[in-house]
Design a protein around this motif. Sequence first.
Motif, PDB file in Angstrom:
ATOM      1  N   GLY A  51      32.514 -88.463  30.209  1.00 47.92           N
ATOM      2  CA  GLY A  51      31.329 -87.631  30.014  1.00 47.92           C
ATOM      3  C   GLY A  51      31.586 -86.453  29.086  1.00 47.92           C
ATOM      4  N   ARG A  52      30.554 -86.091  28.321  1.00 45.15           N
ATOM      5  CA  ARG A  52      30.576 -84.875  27.505  1.00 45.15           C
ATOM      6  C   ARG A  52      29.758 -83.841  28.264  1.00 45.15           C
ATOM      7  NH1 ARG A  52      28.753 -88.389  22.584  1.00 45.15           N
ATOM      8  NH2 ARG A  52      28.601 -89.887  24.277  1.00 45.15           N
ATOM      9  N   THR A  53      30.325 -82.682  28.499  1.00 45.29           N
ATOM     10  CA  THR A  53      29.871 -81.880  29.621  1.00 45.29           C
ATOM     11  C   THR A  53      29.935 -80.377  29.385  1.00 45.29           C
ATOM     12  OG1 THR A  53      30.404 -81.400  31.952  1.00 45.29           O
ATOM     13  CG2 THR A  53      32.231 -81.939  30.541  1.00 45.29           C
ATOM     14  N   ILE A  54      29.165 -79.633  30.161  1.00 46.42           N
ATOM     15  CA  ILE A  54      29.388 -78.198  30.330  1.00 46.42           C
ATOM     16  C   ILE A  54      29.071 -77.846  31.781  1.00 46.42           C
ATOM     17  CG2 ILE A  54      27.064 -77.627  29.420  1.00 46.42           C
ATOM     18  CD1 ILE A  54      28.378 -74.951  28.437  1.00 46.42           C
ATOM     19  N   TYR A  55      29.907 -76.974  32.350  1.00 42.53           N
ATOM     20  CA  TYR A  55      29.727 -76.510  33.726  1.00 42.53           C
ATOM     21  C   TYR A  55      29.324 -75.055  33.726  1.00 42.53           C
ATOM     22  CZ  TYR A  55      31.844 -80.762  35.398  1.00 42.53           C
ATOM     23  OH  TYR A  55      32.085 -82.075  35.683  1.00 42.53           O
ATOM     24  N   PHE A  56      28.445 -74.709  34.644  1.00 39.44           N
ATOM     25  CA  PHE A  56      27.922 -73.344  34.721  1.00 39.44           C
ATOM     26  C   PHE A  56      27.428 -73.124  36.140  1.00 39.44           C
ATOM     27  CE2 PHE A  56      23.540 -75.040  34.247  1.00 39.44           C
ATOM     28  CZ  PHE A  56      23.835 -76.286  33.714  1.00 39.44           C
ATOM     29  N   PHE A  57      26.962 -71.926  36.425  1.00 36.59           N
ATOM     30  CA  PHE A  57      26.598 -71.596  37.804  1.00 36.59           C
ATOM     31  C   PHE A  57      25.149 -71.150  37.909  1.00 36.59           C
ATOM     32  CE2 PHE A  57      31.175 -70.912  37.496  1.00 36.59           C
ATOM     33  CZ  PHE A  57      31.642 -71.614  38.594  1.00 36.59           C
ATOM     34  N   ASP A  58      24.512 -71.557  39.005  1.00 41.46           N
ATOM     35  CA  ASP A  58      23.164 -71.053  39.285  1.00 41.46           C
ATOM     36  C   ASP A  58      23.287 -69.596  39.768  1.00 41.46           C
ATOM     37  OD1 ASP A  58      23.522 -70.914  42.066  1.00 41.46           O
ATOM     38  OD2 ASP A  58      22.115 -72.519  42.541  1.00 41.46           O
ATOM     39  N   PRO A  59      22.188 -68.869  39.959  1.00 36.76           N
ATOM     40  CA  PRO A  59      22.295 -67.439  40.299  1.00 36.76           C
ATOM     41  C   PRO A  59      22.972 -67.168  41.648  1.00 36.76           C
ATOM     42  CG  PRO A  59      20.083 -67.958  39.517  1.00 36.76           C
ATOM     43  CD  PRO A  59      20.787 -69.263  39.708  1.00 36.76           C
ATOM     44  N   SER A  60      23.127 -68.193  42.499  1.00 35.51           N
ATOM     45  CA  SER A  60      23.806 -68.007  43.782  1.00 35.51           C
ATOM     46  C   SER A  60      25.246 -68.485  43.747  1.00 35.51           C
ATOM     47  CB  SER A  60      23.073 -68.788  44.880  1.00 35.51           C
ATOM     48  OG  SER A  60      21.700 -68.465  44.882  1.00 35.51           O
ATOM     49  N   GLY A  61      25.702 -68.918  42.586  1.00 38.09           N
ATOM     50  CA  GLY A  61      27.095 -69.354  42.468  1.00 38.09           C
ATOM     51  C   GLY A  61      27.318 -70.830  42.727  1.00 38.09           C
ATOM     52  N   ASN A  62      26.247 -71.611  42.909  1.00 31.29           N
ATOM     53  CA  ASN A  62      26.404 -73.066  42.988  1.00 31.29           C
ATOM     54  C   ASN A  62      26.666 -73.598  41.586  1.00 31.29           C
ATOM     55  OD1 ASN A  62      25.660 -73.497  45.851  1.00 31.29           O
ATOM     56  ND2 ASN A  62      23.630 -72.796  45.193  1.00 31.29           N
ATOM     57  N   ARG A  63      27.719 -74.425  41.460  1.00 33.19           N
ATOM     58  CA  ARG A  63      28.039 -74.938  40.125  1.00 33.19           C
ATOM     59  C   ARG A  63      27.062 -76.050  39.746  1.00 33.19           C
ATOM     60  NH1 ARG A  63      32.727 -75.816  40.891  1.00 33.19           N
ATOM     61  NH2 ARG A  63      34.109 -74.437  39.762  1.00 33.19           N
ATOM     62  N   ASN A  64      26.605 -76.022  38.516  1.00 28.35           N
ATOM     63  CA  ASN A  64      25.783 -77.090  37.941  1.00 28.35           C
ATOM     64  C   ASN A  64      26.524 -77.690  36.756  1.00 28.35           C
ATOM     65  OD1 ASN A  64      22.454 -75.528  38.240  1.00 28.35           O
ATOM     66  ND2 ASN A  64      23.728 -76.518  39.766  1.00 28.35           N
ATOM     67  N   GLU A  65      26.152 -78.918  36.408  1.00 30.81           N
ATOM     68  CA  GLU A  65      26.668 -79.547  35.203  1.00 30.81           C
ATOM     69  C   GLU A  65      25.484 -80.132  34.442  1.00 30.81           C
ATOM     70  OE1 GLU A  65      28.571 -83.425  35.716  1.00 30.81           O
ATOM     71  OE2 GLU A  65      29.800 -83.115  33.943  1.00 30.81           O
ATOM     72  N   VAL A  66      25.508 -80.060  33.121  1.00 30.55           N
ATOM     73  CA  VAL A  66      24.702 -80.977  32.318  1.00 30.55           C
ATOM     74  C   VAL A  66      25.690 -81.777  31.482  1.00 30.55           C
ATOM     75  CG1 VAL A  66      22.517 -79.694  32.254  1.00 30.55           C
ATOM     76  CG2 VAL A  66      24.251 -79.245  30.509  1.00 30.55           C
ATOM     77  N   PHE A  67      25.416 -83.061  31.349  1.00 33.70           N
ATOM     78  CA  PHE A  67      26.363 -83.931  30.655  1.00 33.70           C
ATOM     79  C   PHE A  67      25.606 -85.061  29.978  1.00 33.70           C
ATOM     80  CE2 PHE A  67      26.744 -88.087  32.754  1.00 33.70           C
ATOM     81  CZ  PHE A  67      25.824 -87.899  33.774  1.00 33.70           C
TER      82      PHE A  67
END
Lengths: 109, 307
Positions: B251-267
Amino acid sequence: MLKKFIIVIEDTGEEFTCTPERNVLKAMEQLGRKGIPVGCRGGGCGVCRVQVVGNGLYRTGKMSREQVPAEDEEKGICLACKLFPEGDLNLKVLGKWQNIFLNGTQLQK
Amino acid sequence: MSFTGVMRPGHAAIRVMDMDESVTYYTERLGLIKTDEDDQGRVYLKAWDELDCFSIVLREADAPGIDYTGYKTYSRADMDDLVKKLEDYGIDIEWIADGELNNCGERARFQTPSGHSFELYADKKQIGDGLGRVNPNPWPEGLKGMQVYRFDHVLLYGPKIIETTKIFTDVLGFDLTERVLSPEGEMNVSFVSCSNKAHDLAFVEYPEPNKLHHVSFMLMTWEEVLRAADLMSMHDISIDIGPTRHGITRGRTIYFFDPSGNRNEVFCGDYTWYPDREPITWTAEELGRAIFYHDRRLNENFLTVVT
């Protein structure tokens, strides 16, 4: 003139300034400083747990109760990403990566 | 029709600490569409390319994390068959009534040894993508933010992932697509698929139960991943790592966090899985490359930050 407070990380002696609108973790990161481990930056993961030592004035934003139970909050424990100074602050690092930063050890399994 | 049983990850119920801020983030930034809200204050969201009326449910709580992940079966008969198999395997089922989540039928909930809650369900109201099923346009106008296409998978941290993975592969008909072996040769990371995606669910061995590593949303192109990263800087969203490439799943990806610190990914851009393939194995000494193919080293933040 913008108010700026001095933040001291007692564990490492690292010192930097922070304005009241900026959280301490962000101030540290933006100045390229180190000392507090950086996690989610959203008050959720608990990696940047610190304790305010002494009588420093501050306010905090919303933090995970799992990471900062009410009894800890009373002892000045908070997450640096949700910590806003209202005076100079001395901090002790409690976050999960303390050993990595202080002893340079490998990631603990 | 060869695609029956468990079809796809259908919903994830996520805890957030500030509902208004979170709804703004999930709609304006990720680009999900708010479809409903219930009398408990839970907010229902869907990605534009999904037809069912929700795939993400937000609940305000004093700590972030994941409440449960739901998988949709092809039919009620498939669901009943799988529930019986779970019970025969020794797993307790908790029945959640039709309508407990708005517009969702009865759900069969169970716990895994990793401490997570999962659900099977067969019925959820379809409201479509706004394009119709006759001579549709390729995409709707007026999308916001990263314009994610769908909720794609979750990666969960917890203990006993070998036992947990077996429930999905031996009982629910998932395939093991990739795994990481510890220096002792034990599986400590597993990727499983119920479709022909490279993963519909993944687990990492971790001492604390019921932890969320990330909730992932699909994009189609590398350019869209880059554009998502641009939006993160425009809106000061906390980035974990990326844009980059995974060895695991490609996967080609980036990881980031929602405002509560839950990690999200878009890939974007994993491969097509077929059940006649052998699972891919990654060895402990190549774990750095397996996770982040360019960095080729372990990243403490990525490995230890969970909610």
